[in-house]
Design a protein around this motif. Structure first.
Motif, mmCIF file in Angstrom:
data_model
loop_
_atom_site.group_PDB
_atom_site.id
_atom_site.type_symbol
_atom_site.label_atom_id
_atom_site.label_comp_id
_atom_site.label_asym_id
_atom_site.label_seq_id
_atom_site.Cartn_x
_atom_site.Cartn_y
_atom_site.Cartn_z
ATOM 1 N N THR A 85 30.447 -28.866 -25.198
ATOM 2 C CA THR A 85 29.129 -28.986 -25.821
ATOM 3 C C THR A 85 28.130 -27.993 -25.234
ATOM 4 O O THR A 85 27.093 -27.725 -25.835
ATOM 5 C CB THR A 85 28.582 -30.411 -25.639
ATOM 6 N N ARG A 86 28.433 -27.473 -24.039
ATOM 7 C CA ARG A 86 27.567 -26.487 -23.399
ATOM 8 C C ARG A 86 28.427 -25.478 -22.656
ATOM 9 O O ARG A 86 29.632 -25.674 -22.476
ATOM 10 C CB ARG A 86 26.588 -27.150 -22.423
ATOM 11 N N GLU A 98 18.421 -25.801 -17.661
ATOM 12 C CA GLU A 98 17.169 -26.078 -18.358
ATOM 13 C C GLU A 98 16.030 -25.477 -17.552
ATOM 14 O O GLU A 98 16.005 -25.588 -16.319
ATOM 15 C CB GLU A 98 16.976 -27.587 -18.540
ATOM 16 N N THR A 134 23.870 -22.442 -21.173
ATOM 17 C CA THR A 134 23.122 -23.574 -21.730
ATOM 18 C C THR A 134 23.140 -24.801 -20.822
ATOM 19 O O THR A 134 22.439 -25.776 -21.094
ATOM 20 C CB THR A 134 23.667 -23.947 -23.122
ATOM 21 N N TYR A 135 23.929 -24.757 -19.748
ATOM 22 C CA TYR A 135 23.880 -25.809 -18.727
ATOM 23 C C TYR A 135 22.466 -25.935 -18.162
ATOM 24 O O TYR A 135 21.980 -27.032 -17.896
ATOM 25 C CB TYR A 135 24.853 -25.470 -17.595
ATOM 26 N N ARG A 161 27.063 -34.822 -16.546
ATOM 27 C CA ARG A 161 25.739 -34.964 -17.174
ATOM 28 C C ARG A 161 25.835 -35.293 -18.659
ATOM 29 O O ARG A 161 25.022 -34.841 -19.470
ATOM 30 C CB ARG A 161 24.921 -33.679 -16.990
ATOM 31 N N ASP A 162 26.870 -36.027 -19.031
ATOM 32 C CA ASP A 162 27.099 -36.413 -20.431
ATOM 33 C C ASP A 162 27.320 -35.216 -21.346
ATOM 34 O O ASP A 162 27.080 -35.289 -22.566
ATOM 35 C CB ASP A 162 25.930 -37.251 -20.964
ATOM 36 N N GLU A 163 27.760 -34.104 -20.771
ATOM 37 C CA GLU A 163 28.106 -32.907 -21.542
ATOM 38 C C GLU A 163 29.519 -32.471 -21.164
ATOM 39 O O GLU A 163 30.064 -32.889 -20.140
ATOM 40 C CB GLU A 163 27.126 -31.762 -21.250
ATOM 41 N N VAL A 164 30.108 -31.629 -22.011
ATOM 42 C CA VAL A 164 31.467 -31.146 -21.781
ATOM 43 C C VAL A 164 31.444 -29.633 -21.624
ATOM 44 O O VAL A 164 30.774 -28.927 -22.392
ATOM 45 C CB VAL A 164 32.408 -31.551 -22.942
ATOM 46 N N TYR A 165 32.182 -29.146 -20.631
ATOM 47 C CA TYR A 165 32.294 -27.719 -20.331
ATOM 48 C C TYR A 165 33.754 -27.366 -20.125
ATOM 49 O O TYR A 165 34.555 -28.224 -19.754
ATOM 50 C CB TYR A 165 31.553 -27.365 -19.022
ATOM 51 N N TYR A 171 32.010 -24.219 -16.165
ATOM 52 C CA TYR A 171 31.421 -25.083 -15.141
ATOM 53 C C TYR A 171 31.379 -24.385 -13.783
ATOM 54 O O TYR A 171 30.377 -24.435 -13.072
ATOM 55 C CB TYR A 171 32.196 -26.391 -15.032
ATOM 56 N N SER A 217 33.804 -33.116 -17.886
ATOM 57 C CA SER A 217 32.539 -33.733 -18.290
ATOM 58 C C SER A 217 31.630 -33.965 -17.094
ATOM 59 O O SER A 217 32.079 -34.406 -16.029
ATOM 60 C CB SER A 217 32.809 -35.073 -18.981
#
Length: 218
Positions: free
Chosen positions: A61-62, A69, A66-67, A125-129, A134, A123
């Motif tokens: 998802t990232r 912010e 985009t990890y 932070r509720d995101e997938v890399y 990562y 996975s």
């Protein structure tokens, strides 16, 4: 993957080479002593181990860019985890205990990274890399914290050149604007993240981009 290994290994070696007195010196992280930063690195190592042991069956998802912010302001130290880090660092008491713990979990994190398949989904932070993306995140993280570690240690070695170059690439992608070619990789990272104020000539070279700095990433 190689950039992570070089950057992470160099960071662990830099901590291992610290004198006890260095732990009471300020770091490049505002409000943190070197001991606080080293304690944060223990938490980073734990995060790497946890994430690499948390496979994901879904598509990423990232990615490594985009990890991150970009915040409006630097941290104030009031975040509960930041405050916990300072208290936990003080609880270690002796610098050798922090060194031992970081070497233990940090070395394990490095080994786990070397064994992980680059295309594997993980996975956090509720995101997938992907593992490769990562670990690229930690090229930037470990390079910046290496600079923080040695901020007031003039005789200490800089992070590896390859890691500095890769970290600059990532920060440039996050910013969406390139730093002037006259900037060294180290200066681009320090100025770009607000760890150093640009000189008058550096500020002129940044032009309008300078008004968007520093990039407070997390």
């Amino acid at each position: 993957m190689d950039d992570f290994s070089r950057s992470w290994t160099a960071l662990l070696a830099a901590v291992a080479g610290l004198d006890d007195a260095d732990f009471a010196r300020p770091s490049g992280c505002t409000g943190w002593l070197v001991r606080d930063l080293v304690c944060h690195l223990v938490i980073d190592a734990q995060d790497i181990l946890i994430t690499l042991a948390t496979p994901a069956a879904t598509e990423p998802t990232r990615n490594a860019v985009t990890y991150w912010e970009v915040a409006d302001a630097p941290p104030t130290g009031e975040d509960p985890l930041d405050a916990l880090t300072v208290r936990l660092a003080a609880a270690y008491g002796e610098p050798w205990l922090l060194k031992f713990h970081l070497d233990d979990v940090g070395s394990a994190a490095g080994r786990a990274a070397g064994l992980a398949a680059p295309d594997l989904g993980v996975s956090t932070r509720d995101e997938v890399y992907t593992v490769a993306d990562y670990l690229s995140v930690y090229v930037l993280e470990s390079t910046l914290h290496h600079l923080d570690l040695i901020a007031h240690l003039p005789d200490a070695a800089d992070p590896p050149a390859e890691g500095l170059a890769r970290a600059r690439e990532l920060l440039t992608a996050i910013a969406g604007t390139a730093f002037p070619p006259s900037f060294s990789d180290k200066d681009a990272l320090l100025i770009g993240t607000g760890r150093r104020t640009p000189t008058e000539s550096e500020a002129a070279g940044l032009g309008g981009f300078g008004g968007r700095l520093p990039l407070v990433i997390g």
